[in-house]
Enzyme design. Structure first.
Site, PDB file in Angstrom:
ATOM      1  N   THR A 119     -15.329  19.602 -66.573  1.00 17.26           N
ATOM      2  CA  THR A 119     -15.072  18.245 -67.040  1.00 17.26           C
ATOM      3  C   THR A 119     -16.273  17.663 -67.778  1.00 17.26           C
ATOM      4  O   THR A 119     -16.113  16.854 -68.697  1.00 17.26           O
ATOM      5  CB  THR A 119     -14.670  17.320 -65.881  1.00 17.26           C
ATOM      6  OG1 THR A 119     -15.682  17.372 -64.860  1.00 17.26           O
ATOM      7  CG2 THR A 119     -13.324  17.739 -65.294  1.00 17.26           C
ATOM      8  N   ASN A 125      -7.396  24.534 -64.046  1.00 22.22           N
ATOM      9  CA  ASN A 125      -8.635  25.299 -63.861  1.00 22.22           C
ATOM     10  C   ASN A 125      -8.749  25.830 -62.438  1.00 22.22           C
ATOM     11  O   ASN A 125      -9.695  25.522 -61.711  1.00 22.22           O
ATOM     12  CB  ASN A 125      -9.851  24.442 -64.226  1.00 22.22           C
ATOM     13  CG  ASN A 125     -10.953  25.269 -64.852  1.00 22.22           C
ATOM     14  OD1 ASN A 125     -10.897  26.491 -64.877  1.00 22.22           O
ATOM     15  ND2 ASN A 125     -11.972  24.593 -65.345  1.00 22.22           N
ATOM     16  N   ASP A 154     -12.572  24.109 -72.381  1.00 23.44           N
ATOM     17  CA  ASP A 154     -13.052  22.734 -72.220  1.00 23.44           C
ATOM     18  C   ASP A 154     -13.185  22.044 -73.570  1.00 23.44           C
ATOM     19  O   ASP A 154     -12.872  20.860 -73.713  1.00 23.44           O
ATOM     20  CB  ASP A 154     -14.410  22.730 -71.505  1.00 23.44           C
ATOM     21  CG  ASP A 154     -14.377  23.433 -70.172  1.00 23.44           C
ATOM     22  OD1 ASP A 154     -13.320  23.421 -69.512  1.00 23.44           O
ATOM     23  OD2 ASP A 154     -15.413  24.009 -69.778  1.00 23.44           O
ATOM     24  N   TYR A 174     -21.369  31.603 -58.008  1.00 21.96           N
ATOM     25  CA  TYR A 174     -21.656  30.201 -57.715  1.00 21.96           C
ATOM     26  C   TYR A 174     -22.522  30.032 -56.465  1.00 21.96           C
ATOM     27  O   TYR A 174     -22.398  30.785 -55.496  1.00 21.96           O
ATOM     28  CB  TYR A 174     -20.348  29.434 -57.471  1.00 21.96           C
ATOM     29  CG  TYR A 174     -19.444  29.330 -58.656  1.00 21.96           C
ATOM     30  CD1 TYR A 174     -19.635  28.352 -59.618  1.00 21.96           C
ATOM     31  CD2 TYR A 174     -18.365  30.205 -58.813  1.00 21.96           C
ATOM     32  CE1 TYR A 174     -18.792  28.238 -60.709  1.00 21.96           C
ATOM     33  CE2 TYR A 174     -17.514  30.099 -59.897  1.00 21.96           C
ATOM     34  CZ  TYR A 174     -17.727  29.119 -60.843  1.00 21.96           C
ATOM     35  OH  TYR A 174     -16.888  29.011 -61.916  1.00 21.96           O
ATOM     36  N   LYS A 194      -2.341  26.670 -73.384  1.00 24.52           N
ATOM     37  CA  LYS A 194      -3.311  27.430 -74.177  1.00 24.52           C
ATOM     38  C   LYS A 194      -3.112  28.918 -73.924  1.00 24.52           C
ATOM     39  O   LYS A 194      -2.882  29.343 -72.799  1.00 24.52           O
ATOM     40  CB  LYS A 194      -4.733  27.016 -73.783  1.00 24.52           C
ATOM     41  CG  LYS A 194      -5.058  25.568 -74.052  1.00 24.52           C
ATOM     42  CD  LYS A 194      -6.457  25.209 -73.579  1.00 24.52           C
ATOM     43  CE  LYS A 194      -6.563  25.196 -72.066  1.00 24.52           C
ATOM     44  NZ  LYS A 194      -7.864  24.662 -71.596  1.00 24.52           N
ATOM     45  N   GLY A 247     -20.228  22.361 -66.623  1.00 30.17           N
ATOM     46  CA  GLY A 247     -19.161  22.069 -65.676  1.00 30.17           C
ATOM     47  C   GLY A 247     -17.937  21.733 -66.499  1.00 30.17           C
ATOM     48  O   GLY A 247     -18.064  21.139 -67.579  1.00 30.17           O
ATOM     49  N   GLY A 259      -5.382  31.468 -75.429  1.00 32.20           N
ATOM     50  CA  GLY A 259      -6.514  32.167 -76.019  1.00 32.20           C
ATOM     51  C   GLY A 259      -6.424  32.170 -77.529  1.00 32.20           C
ATOM     52  O   GLY A 259      -6.279  31.134 -78.169  1.00 32.20           O
TER      53      GLY A 259
END
Length: 301
Positions: free
Chosen positions: A31, A167, A253, A101, A220, A29, A222
């Protein structure tokens, strides 16, 4: 009570199929991944995770593993008769991932309206660093989103670092307007925002990040240099060269974990970005969201 808290949802993870089409069962996950990496980097008991799990064997094994990693589980609540959500990872030829999911009944959706939720909110208000993501907000009902934001605002007013990563997962939000509203609110509450051009484009279009927040902003990109937007100036930090990625799952993450661990430890944003790049470069060479602890490298103080 731990000084650093990450808040969100952890699910069971089906890894990408191997050459024989077999998948391994793990967990992950956004976080949670960041919390585990921060716990490895900063030491046992300093980082805690705020979530709800079920009372089945899978949930118990997750929490046991987290404690072995040094993650404080004081604020992990067990929901009777429940289990966690599930996701499966698939990869393309470049190592980029897609997800399927099954999370509709996840106990984490009731994080701030069931059980000892007042205790969890109070712990967030007293923390020295709190980290959430857009997924944390997206899975909550509106009144719980507001309760979380109020706790984050109190934490920041008391001097805490409040950090977020958008996210953005459109399938978790009722509509774009809701996502833009709530993420705009958390951006304004945060002292550090870690995002990407893709996330910003999909969530906010061409609107400048700086118009939504005066935070320390990390963009960010990549394998390209990340951008630091600090006090009206932009700086670039180049990542180390890496081989062809095996699996990019969890790289962002991991970057967030090393970045926040470095900032918490007193490092400046440039040091933090270099630490984030180093850890992310290691993670993309290993399958799954969580890098095996035996191949961790030094990536932050």
């Amino acid at each position: 009570m731990p000084r650093i808290l990450a808040v969100g949802e952890c699910m069971a993870e089906l890894s990408p199929p191997d050459d024989q089409g077999r998948r391994c069962l793990g967990y992950g996950g956004d976080t949670l991944n960041t919390a585990l990496y921060m716990a490895r980097l900063l030491g046992k008991g300093l980082v805690g995770y705020v979530t709800r799990l079920g009372d089945d064997a899978l949930s118990k094994n997750m929490a046991d593993d987290w404690r072995l990693e040094g993650l404080d589980t004081t604020l992990v609540e067990t929901a009777a008769g429940r289990t966690v959500g599930l996701y499966a990872i698939d990869l393309d030829d470049r190592g980029e991932r897609s997800f399927t999911y099954w999370r509709g009944e996840s106990p984490a959706r009731e994080l701030f309206n069931q059980g000892a939720y007042a205790k969890r909110l109070e712990a967030i208000e007293r923390a020295a660093l709190v980290y959430i993501s857009g997924i944390t907000l997206a899975i909550l009902p509106n009144q719980c989103r507001q309760a979380l934001l109020d706790a984050l605002a109190k934490a920041r007013a008391a001097g805490a670092i409040v950090a977020c990563d958008p996210n953005y997962r459109p399938q978790l939000w009722p509509d774009m307007a809701a996502a833009q509203h709530w993420m705009g609110e958390v951006y304004r509450t945060s002292s550090i925002v870690v995002t990407s051009p893709d996330e910003e484009q999909r969530l906010f279009g061409n609107q400048e990040i700086a118009t939504r927040t005066a935070a320390e902003i990390v963009v960010k990109q990549g394998g390209a240099p990340c951008l630091l937007l600090l006090q009206g100036k932009t700086f670039e930090v180049t990542p180390p060269a890496v081989l062809k990625p095996r699996d990019t799952t969890g790289a962002g993450d991991a970057f967030n974990a090393a970045y926040l661990a470095t900032r918490f430890s007193g490092g400046d944003p440039m040091e933090a970005a270099r630490a984030g790049h180093r850890l992310a470069a290691k993670v993309i060479m290993s399958p799954g969201a969580i890098l095996p602890s035996n191949v961790m490298i030094e990536s932050a103080p």
